[in-house]
Design a protein around this motif. Structure first.
Motif, PDB file in Angstrom:
ATOM      1  N   PHE A  52       0.833  -1.191  -0.121  1.00 58.72           N
ATOM      2  CA  PHE A  52      -0.014   0.053  -0.081  1.00 58.72           C
ATOM      3  C   PHE A  52       0.710   1.159  -0.113  1.00 58.72           C
ATOM      4  O   PHE A  52       0.633   1.955  -0.632  1.00 58.72           O
ATOM      5  CB  PHE A  52      -0.955   0.081   1.443  1.00 58.72           C
ATOM      6  CG  PHE A  52      -1.738   1.251   1.357  1.00 58.72           C
ATOM      7  CD1 PHE A  52      -2.595   1.456   0.490  1.00 58.72           C
ATOM      8  CD2 PHE A  52      -1.284   2.199   2.325  1.00 58.72           C
ATOM      9  CE1 PHE A  52      -3.643   2.422   0.570  1.00 58.72           C
ATOM     10  CE2 PHE A  52      -2.176   3.202   2.569  1.00 58.72           C
ATOM     11  CZ  PHE A  52      -3.294   3.565   1.639  1.00 58.72           C
ATOM     12  N   SER A  53       1.788   1.351   0.792  1.00 54.58           N
ATOM     13  CA  SER A  53       2.852   2.427   1.005  1.00 54.58           C
ATOM     14  C   SER A  53       3.493   2.632  -0.187  1.00 54.58           C
ATOM     15  O   SER A  53       3.928   3.726  -0.416  1.00 54.58           O
ATOM     16  CB  SER A  53       3.650   2.317   1.867  1.00 54.58           C
ATOM     17  OG  SER A  53       4.556   1.488   1.990  1.00 54.58           O
ATOM     18  N   LEU A  54       3.768   1.572  -1.226  1.00 56.19           N
ATOM     19  CA  LEU A  54       4.404   1.872  -2.371  1.00 56.19           C
ATOM     20  C   LEU A  54       3.818   3.018  -3.167  1.00 56.19           C
ATOM     21  O   LEU A  54       4.495   3.850  -3.716  1.00 56.19           O
ATOM     22  CB  LEU A  54       4.716   0.545  -3.219  1.00 56.19           C
ATOM     23  CG  LEU A  54       5.411   0.565  -4.696  1.00 56.19           C
ATOM     24  CD1 LEU A  54       6.821   1.153  -4.293  1.00 56.19           C
ATOM     25  CD2 LEU A  54       5.261  -0.660  -5.152  1.00 56.19           C
ATOM     26  N   GLY A  55       2.390   2.738  -3.430  1.00 53.46           N
ATOM     27  CA  GLY A  55       1.682   3.778  -4.024  1.00 53.46           C
ATOM     28  C   GLY A  55       2.004   5.398  -3.584  1.00 53.46           C
ATOM     29  O   GLY A  55       1.999   6.285  -4.424  1.00 53.46           O
ATOM     30  N   LEU A  56       2.034   5.160  -2.175  1.00 52.08           N
ATOM     31  CA  LEU A  56       1.847   6.602  -1.442  1.00 52.08           C
ATOM     32  C   LEU A  56       3.293   7.083  -1.730  1.00 52.08           C
ATOM     33  O   LEU A  56       3.468   8.470  -1.973  1.00 52.08           O
ATOM     34  CB  LEU A  56       1.670   6.485  -0.142  1.00 52.08           C
ATOM     35  CG  LEU A  56       0.314   5.997   0.416  1.00 52.08           C
ATOM     36  CD1 LEU A  56       0.274   5.714   1.897  1.00 52.08           C
ATOM     37  CD2 LEU A  56      -0.724   7.090  -0.164  1.00 52.08           C
ATOM     38  N   GLY A  57       4.440   6.358  -1.676  1.00 56.31           N
ATOM     39  CA  GLY A  57       5.427   6.705  -1.794  1.00 56.31           C
ATOM     40  C   GLY A  57       5.907   7.466  -3.448  1.00 56.31           C
ATOM     41  O   GLY A  57       6.493   8.371  -3.557  1.00 56.31           O
ATOM     42  N   VAL A  58       5.351   6.570  -4.473  1.00 54.25           N
ATOM     43  CA  VAL A  58       5.343   7.001  -5.660  1.00 54.25           C
ATOM     44  C   VAL A  58       4.760   8.573  -5.718  1.00 54.25           C
ATOM     45  O   VAL A  58       5.195   9.514  -6.333  1.00 54.25           O
ATOM     46  CB  VAL A  58       4.784   6.038  -6.779  1.00 54.25           C
ATOM     47  CG1 VAL A  58       4.634   6.780  -8.203  1.00 54.25           C
ATOM     48  CG2 VAL A  58       5.619   4.870  -6.694  1.00 54.25           C
ATOM     49  N   ILE A  59       3.417   8.782  -5.174  1.00 59.16           N
ATOM     50  CA  ILE A  59       2.679   9.818  -5.379  1.00 59.16           C
ATOM     51  C   ILE A  59       3.649  10.976  -4.399  1.00 59.16           C
ATOM     52  O   ILE A  59       3.725  12.246  -5.023  1.00 59.16           O
ATOM     53  CB  ILE A  59       1.502   9.747  -4.618  1.00 59.16           C
ATOM     54  CG1 ILE A  59       0.630   8.847  -5.547  1.00 59.16           C
ATOM     55  CG2 ILE A  59       0.697  11.128  -4.567  1.00 59.16           C
ATOM     56  CD1 ILE A  59      -0.618   8.311  -5.270  1.00 59.16           C
ATOM     57  N   ALA A  60       4.214  10.592  -3.235  1.00 54.20           N
ATOM     58  CA  ALA A  60       5.114  11.698  -2.790  1.00 54.20           C
ATOM     59  C   ALA A  60       6.223  12.069  -3.595  1.00 54.20           C
ATOM     60  O   ALA A  60       6.377  13.441  -3.665  1.00 54.20           O
ATOM     61  CB  ALA A  60       5.469  11.206  -1.193  1.00 54.20           C
ATOM     62  N   LEU A  61       6.728  11.208  -4.133  1.00 57.59           N
ATOM     63  CA  LEU A  61       8.106  11.580  -5.072  1.00 57.59           C
ATOM     64  C   LEU A  61       7.507  12.581  -6.084  1.00 57.59           C
ATOM     65  O   LEU A  61       8.032  13.624  -6.463  1.00 57.59           O
ATOM     66  CB  LEU A  61       8.721  10.450  -5.449  1.00 57.59           C
ATOM     67  CG  LEU A  61      10.018  10.459  -6.324  1.00 57.59           C
ATOM     68  CD1 LEU A  61      10.815  11.164  -5.341  1.00 57.59           C
ATOM     69  CD2 LEU A  61      10.508   9.249  -6.607  1.00 57.59           C
ATOM     70  N   ALA A  62       6.246  11.871  -6.840  1.00 52.72           N
ATOM     71  CA  ALA A  62       5.937  12.694  -8.004  1.00 52.72           C
ATOM     72  C   ALA A  62       5.442  14.348  -7.470  1.00 52.72           C
ATOM     73  O   ALA A  62       5.955  15.086  -8.055  1.00 52.72           O
ATOM     74  CB  ALA A  62       4.598  12.115  -8.642  1.00 52.72           C
ATOM     75  N   THR A  63       4.906  14.322  -6.389  1.00 51.01           N
ATOM     76  CA  THR A  63       4.431  15.631  -6.179  1.00 51.01           C
ATOM     77  C   THR A  63       5.556  16.535  -5.547  1.00 51.01           C
ATOM     78  O   THR A  63       5.667  17.879  -5.781  1.00 51.01           O
ATOM     79  CB  THR A  63       3.241  15.676  -5.185  1.00 51.01           C
ATOM     80  OG1 THR A  63       3.581  14.792  -4.015  1.00 51.01           O
ATOM     81  CG2 THR A  63       1.851  15.100  -5.657  1.00 51.01           C
TER      82      THR A  63
END
Length: 136
Positions: A52-63
């Motif tokens: 689950f946190s993988l998706g959050l990490g990708v969004i955090a990095l992108a933003t």
């Protein structure tokens, strides 16, 4: 830009939860494995949290990259990105540990996992310092 910051902060908080919790969960998962001699509920929880946190990490990095671009890439953002990449490497190594644990291969000691967990805390403190102080 405020919404980008909000999304960034929310996703960073979620990703950090996994960075701090999964190495600790591996300690308890190994203990559960030794007790049950099979894949138990703690293993399932650890895998789900990591995924689950993988998706959050990708969004955090992108933003974060989006914000840095909007700000014109001030010097401190380069240092922040370098530190975040250290956390990405830490997260990737954690994923390797989770994959091995899924096969019942718990090759690391409790002490190793505790120290491994504390390294991420030190890097996060460094990131926070860079973001708040903006040293250059």
């Amino acid at each position: 830009m405020a919404w980008i910051k909000i999304i960034h902060l929310l996703c960073v908080m979620g990703w950090m939860t996994s960075i701090f919790a999964v190495p600790r969960a591996l300690i308890y998962w190994r203990r559960e494995w030794e007790r049950l001699d099979e894949f138990g509920p703690l293993g399932d929880l650890t895998i789900r949290l990591y995924r689950f946190s993988l998706g959050l990490g990708v969004i955090a990095l992108a933003t974060g990259l989006w914000l840095a671009t909007l700000w014109g890439w001030p010097a401190w953002t380069h240092l922040k990105l370098a530190l975040v990449l250290v956390l990405v490497a830490h997260y990737g190594w954690t994923g390797m540990l989770v994959l091995r644990a899924r096969k019942g291969q718990f090759g690391r000691t409790d002490r190793y996992l505790r120290i491994f967990n504390e390294i991420s805390v030190l890097v996060v403190i460094a990131v926070l310092w860079v973001v708040v102080v903006k040293p250059f």
